[in-house]
Design an enzyme around this catalytic site. Structure first.
Site, PDB file in Angstrom:
ATOM      1  N   GLU A  29       0.822  -1.210   0.000  1.00 29.89           N
ATOM      2  CA  GLU A  29       0.000   0.000   0.000  1.00 29.89           C
ATOM      3  C   GLU A  29       0.859   1.263   0.000  1.00 29.89           C
ATOM      4  O   GLU A  29       0.524   2.246  -0.640  1.00 29.89           O
ATOM      5  CB  GLU A  29      -0.956   0.007   1.201  1.00 29.89           C
ATOM      6  N   TYR A 106      -6.609   6.450   4.413  1.00 30.31           N
ATOM      7  CA  TYR A 106      -6.744   5.493   3.310  1.00 30.31           C
ATOM      8  C   TYR A 106      -5.937   4.219   3.594  1.00 30.31           C
ATOM      9  O   TYR A 106      -6.450   3.107   3.518  1.00 30.31           O
ATOM     10  CB  TYR A 106      -6.300   6.107   1.957  1.00 30.31           C
ATOM     11  N   ASP A 124      -9.958   6.242  -2.307  1.00 24.79           N
ATOM     12  CA  ASP A 124      -8.843   6.797  -3.073  1.00 24.79           C
ATOM     13  C   ASP A 124      -9.440   7.361  -4.366  1.00 24.79           C
ATOM     14  O   ASP A 124     -10.668   7.461  -4.495  1.00 24.79           O
ATOM     15  CB  ASP A 124      -7.768   5.727  -3.342  1.00 24.79           C
TER      16      ASP A 124
END
Ligand code: SF4
Length: 324
Positions: A29, A106, A124
């Site tokens: 990520e 996020y 996102d």
């Protein structure tokens, strides 16, 4: 649910999807922020070989960590990841991922949902696009419409498979509900309010972006029998912590070497998100090779090092690096 069935059948093969251990999901990520999947895959695989566990990452030196990030850009991501790994290796995973450096809402929702099955909806750019269309949110998704996007994402979240759901929405946004959407391939078409109104092409509404600022930067290229002179960029500078050619106009202050120009400059351009560097690389020779030792200055002979993409481009113009 139609979207999960579509995802199960169509999801792209990615190394971090094979095993959703939290450390792997976390690294992926962070790497995927502002960076395309195809670019990230080889970096991710090399990273997992070099630092297979959070303890291995915590024990590594910053030089080694940055060398494995070299070329991915946004180097504060690597430094934060390294700092956070040290915290996790000593105190364990915190209750909230966002308590760690470099992890915002996020990334927290992505790691917690994908690796721990927690019902947190991610938002996102892809999710913004899909949700603005599904719910026909016509306000600016970064301004007045922002809250509505989060509410829609929470509403649509499948709490039985939250990690898969989040990835499914992002995958839909990346491959079908693209800026020019391919609605006839979409598993959510019958539920899409923007499609029903025929206005999907003009959503999401976004503020007009300011153009990036252009600036000229001059680097000194000094080569001796010891290698090429580099300096580590300091805290507070753009690309902090990465190795770069010294600034031509400040080389004495930065490296304690005195130089003079010696040949034709080369030029290269590097585009960041908010600024553009027009780089001039000035070949120089040393006027006086004796100098005081300065921390963060070295002669480089091509060994692996945390070079930024901008520095690699500058070095290439002087024939120092192969195309990669
Ligand atoms: Fe996006 Fe079209 Fe699907 Fe609506 S129908 S979610 S606009 S791809």
């Amino acid at each position: 649910m139609a979207l999960l069935a579509w995802y199960d059948a169509n999801k792209r093969d990615m190394p971090w999807r094979k095993n959703t251990d939290w450390y792997r999901v976390w690294v992926s990520e962070i790497m995927l922020q502002q960076t395309r999947v195809a670019t990230v895959i080889p970096y991710f695989e090399r990273w997992m070989k070099a630092f297979p566990t959070v303890e291995a990452l915590a024990e590594a030196g910053e030089e080694e960590v940055l060398a494995h990030w070299s070329g991915l850009g946004y180097y504060s991501r690597a430094r934060n990841l390294h700092r956070a790994a040290k915290q996790v290796a000593t105190s364990g995973v915190p209750e909230r991922w966002s308590a760690l450096p470099g992890i915002g809402p996020y990334t927290e929702a992505a790691i917690a949902s994908i690796s721990q099955n927690m019902p947190l909806a991610v938002v996102d750019g892809n999710v913004e696009r899909v949700m603005s269309r599904l719910e026909c949110i016509e306000e600016d998704v970064r301004g007045a419409g922002k809250k509505g996007i989060q509410v829609a994402a929470n509403y649509w979240l499948d709490t039985n498979r939250p990690g898969d759901w989040n990835q499914a929405v992002m995958e839909l946004g990346a491959t079908v509900c693209k800026p020019a959407p391919v609605c006839h391939e979409c598993p959510l078409q019958s539920e899409c309010k923007a499609w029903a109104k025929g206005i999907q092409d003009r959503l999401p509404e976004k503020p007009t972006k300011r153009p990036p600022k252009e600036e000229t930067v001059r680097f000194a290229f000094v080569r001796s029998e010891l290698g090429v002179l580099l300096r580590k960029r300091g805290e507070g500078e753009l690309l902090a912590g990465t190795w770069s050619l010294p600034d031509f106009d400040a080389i004495e202050a930065q490296t304690a070497y005195q130089v003079e120009p010696a040949g034709e400059s080369t030029h290269e351009r590097h585009v960041f998100t908010h600024r553009i560097w027009n780089m001039e690389i000035v070949p120089c020779r040393l006027v006086d090779a004796s100098h005081a030792h300065v921390n963060g200055v070295r002669w480089w002979r091509g060994e692996p090092l945390g070079l930024s993409t901008a520095a690699r481009k500058a070095l290439k113009t002087q024939g120092c690096l192969e195309d990669s």
